[in-house]
Design an enzyme around this catalytic site. Structure first.
Site, PDB file in Angstrom:
ATOM      1  N   ASP A   1     -24.904 -36.629 -12.983  1.00  0.00           N
ATOM      2  CA  ASP A   1     -23.783 -37.304 -13.437  1.00  0.00           C
ATOM      3  C   ASP A   1     -23.491 -38.520 -12.522  1.00  0.00           C
ATOM      4  O   ASP A   1     -22.655 -39.638 -13.046  1.00  0.00           O
ATOM      5  CB  ASP A   1     -22.688 -36.064 -12.681  1.00  0.00           C
ATOM      6  CG  ASP A   1     -21.202 -36.430 -13.536  1.00  0.00           C
ATOM      7  OD1 ASP A   1     -20.911 -37.536 -13.986  1.00  0.00           O
ATOM      8  OD2 ASP A   1     -20.339 -35.664 -13.390  1.00  0.00           O
TER       9      ASP A   1
ATOM     10  N   HIS B   1     -13.131 -33.350  -9.668  1.00  0.00           N
ATOM     11  CA  HIS B   1     -13.266 -34.779  -9.041  1.00  0.00           C
ATOM     12  C   HIS B   1     -12.170 -34.843  -8.079  1.00  0.00           C
ATOM     13  O   HIS B   1     -11.264 -34.135  -7.989  1.00  0.00           O
ATOM     14  CB  HIS B   1     -12.923 -35.695 -10.350  1.00  0.00           C
ATOM     15  CG  HIS B   1     -14.333 -35.685 -11.033  1.00  0.00           C
ATOM     16  ND1 HIS B   1     -14.488 -37.082 -11.793  1.00  0.00           N
ATOM     17  CD2 HIS B   1     -15.012 -34.752 -11.526  1.00  0.00           C
ATOM     18  CE1 HIS B   1     -15.808 -36.767 -12.409  1.00  0.00           C
ATOM     19  NE2 HIS B   1     -16.119 -35.630 -12.451  1.00  0.00           N
TER      20      HIS B   1
ATOM     21  N   CYS C   1     -16.009 -40.785 -14.594  1.00  0.00           N
ATOM     22  CA  CYS C   1     -16.043 -40.965 -16.189  1.00  0.00           C
ATOM     23  C   CYS C   1     -15.523 -42.147 -16.635  1.00  0.00           C
ATOM     24  O   CYS C   1     -14.226 -42.604 -16.539  1.00  0.00           O
ATOM     25  CB  CYS C   1     -14.840 -39.581 -16.556  1.00  0.00           C
ATOM     26  SG  CYS C   1     -14.812 -39.675 -18.157  1.00  0.00           S
TER      27      CYS C   1
ATOM     28  N   ASN D   1     -17.157 -37.316  -8.294  1.00  0.00           N
ATOM     29  CA  ASN D   1     -17.064 -35.813  -8.129  1.00  0.00           C
ATOM     30  C   ASN D   1     -16.775 -35.702  -6.822  1.00  0.00           C
ATOM     31  O   ASN D   1     -16.964 -36.487  -5.982  1.00  0.00           O
ATOM     32  CB  ASN D   1     -18.573 -35.328  -8.693  1.00  0.00           C
ATOM     33  CG  ASN D   1     -18.933 -35.644 -10.074  1.00  0.00           C
ATOM     34  OD1 ASN D   1     -18.488 -34.624 -10.842  1.00  0.00           O
ATOM     35  ND2 ASN D   1     -19.810 -36.656 -10.242  1.00  0.00           N
TER      36      ASN D   1
END
Lengths: 329, 329
Positions: free
Chosen positions: B20, B214, B245, B254
């Protein structure tokens, strides 16, 4: 009812940015801007505003206009206008300007007290007693902010017995109305907060207890929630999360007022604060202090400040429904 | 026992930074550096590492070396090596490299699913079912990460009934072992987390539930604690707090692995993670990604990483004891 669901419980928010925040800035903020900021915070619904500090202008030139600020602000009914005072002289200056409350400060740690205040803790207690006596004669309420309760950046853990012995001097001995337990450099963690606040509430149920947290290690909001779970309902916070402690390198600012209010209101607590007005005030900070603030609410917006759909959303859907399913992540 | 005192309870930490986080970086991180980072995280004691994603190299060039990374890492016994796969092709590539688990993804919100995955939710369910069937034939466990469970940046609140209907398809229908409820853009708040996790645990007590938060609005750690209080014990987090994102402008990363581990260990939880090794790994991130990370533990250190006393401390004390008490704050 758990701490996670406020159920309308009242939480009292005290703004310290105009003192703790502004004093840490290198740029001098014009007096009229300070006044406008205090007024904005009052109208946004803060319970208390620590307006300024009555200290030597040589030591903290950023707050050399303490008199002008304190005399220039609107007094919104119900809002407590507090000022930090280091000594009798400061207290006299503050009371001459009609503060609603004096905030005194000393440290629970001997090293931090010496480094920060240039006095031993015993000397600080004597100095504070003089101020408390003068305030009593003038019928001005006193709060004492005790620094480094949750740890000292030089000594490490501070014995609970030291903290509570000092609190007993303040509440039992001097008879002050309020005590603020301060996590001056962000060393507090939720388990510790839960325990210490519970013990304080058990020992001095009548004292007005405030908690002052920094978000240095990302535990600010969680510490607030642990304190609420232990019965606390008063919190210091700083607009934009500005402010810090020069004696603790790397330490970031106070917990951010709009972040705490945003979270608590979502959880069903009643902070009495208008979040939109608070964010508006926080948006004015960068132009006053010359740099961005750590506020994540200013950066990201409130949780329901939504973003527009992609402009080609209909085309995306049509392509999806017309095509063999495929993912592109 | 309350949530504030862990009492040795086990919490399982899943690292998502290598997938991620790295996929969001513009710089390509050399394959050997990715492998070294996964190995460092394994040895630091992470429960699971999401190593990479098997996606089209055209769509996410940053992870175009998925095969080489997955085949090059050490397999530390007890650590789960997971990879994100968007479709059957990705699953086949991942399984050919010996992943221990496939992580599939879709969104609880129709708009976010269309914008992010270019499919309707119904189409995603069909696509996921194919992958789950293939994984079952190969005896590879599957986890489904459900995005936007706590809110969609375009639609706002997502009905709980939508979330739970999808979970029922995953757990009851497809029979997947694990579900991750994802707060993709930092809209979750602790009261909501407490309620949703409690309901999930009541409905599917046997499912392996993970939470993915997050820290966009400063509520990351508090959401973790609310989830623990509701019975959760597995959390995604990202070293240094990297990642985000692209469909939610302003959204920061995150929750930061070392911040969560630091707080939980202080509170008496057992994360199984060696914090010193984790911080060492996080200190290597800026040279890999070309910029600082949001990690507050890297900036400020652990709470008992102490600072030296002022060099003139003895002189300060002597002056204090020799002089009339005076404060200089």
């Amino acid at each position: 009812m758990t701490v996670w669901h406020g159920g309308g419980r009242r939480i009292y928010m005290n703004e310290v940015g105009t003192r703790d925040g502004f004093q840490a800035e290198s740029a001098f903020i014009p007096t009229e801007d300070k006044i406008a900021m205090v007024n904005a915070l009052s109208h946004a619904g803060m319970n208390k505003v620590e307006v300024t500090a009555f200290v030597s202008p040589k030591v903290i030139p950023a707050l050399r206009d303490a008199e002008a600020v304190m005399q220039g602000i609107e007094r919104v009914p119900g809002v407590v206008y507090s000022a930090l005072v280091p000594n009798l002289k400061g207290a006299e200056r503050a009371m001459a300007c009609g503060v609603s409350e004096l905030n005194l400060v000393m440290s629970a740690s001997e090293s931090h007290n010496l480094a920060n205040l240039r006095m031993t803790r015993d000397q600080s207690i004597d100095a504070l007693s003089q101020v408390v006596d003068a305030a009593k004669r003038a019928s001005v309420p006193v709060n004492i902010s005790l620094s480094c309760v949750f740890g000292c950046p030089m000594e490490g853990d501070v014995p609970e017995s030291d903290v509570f012995a000092l609190c007993e001097r303040f509440v039992g001995g001097m008879g002050v109305a309020g005590v603020t337990l301060c996590d001056t450099t962000g060393m507090a963690y939720p388990g510790q907060v839960r325990t210490l606040v519970s013990e304080f509430k058990a020992r001095w149920p009548q004292a007005e207890l405030t908690l002052h947290f920094h978000n240095t290690r990302g535990m600010g909001l969680s510490n607030v929630l642990a304190a609420i779970d232990a019965g606390a309902d008063r919190f210091d916070a700083s607009l934009g999360g500005i402010g810090g402690c020069p004696y603790a390198p790397g330490a970031t600012g106070n917990v951010c007022t709009e972040e705490i209010v945003h979270a608590l209101e979502l959880m069903g607590y009643d902070t009495g604060v208008d979040l939109a007005q608070l964010i508006e005030a926080s948006n004015r900070l960068p132009s006053l202090i010359g740099h961005d603030t750590p506020s994540q609410i200013v950066k990201a917006g409130r949780r329901l400040d939504l973003h527009p759909l992609p402009k080609d959303m209909d085309a995306i859907r049509e392509r999806a429904l017309g095509a063999t399913p495929r993912a592109t992540v």
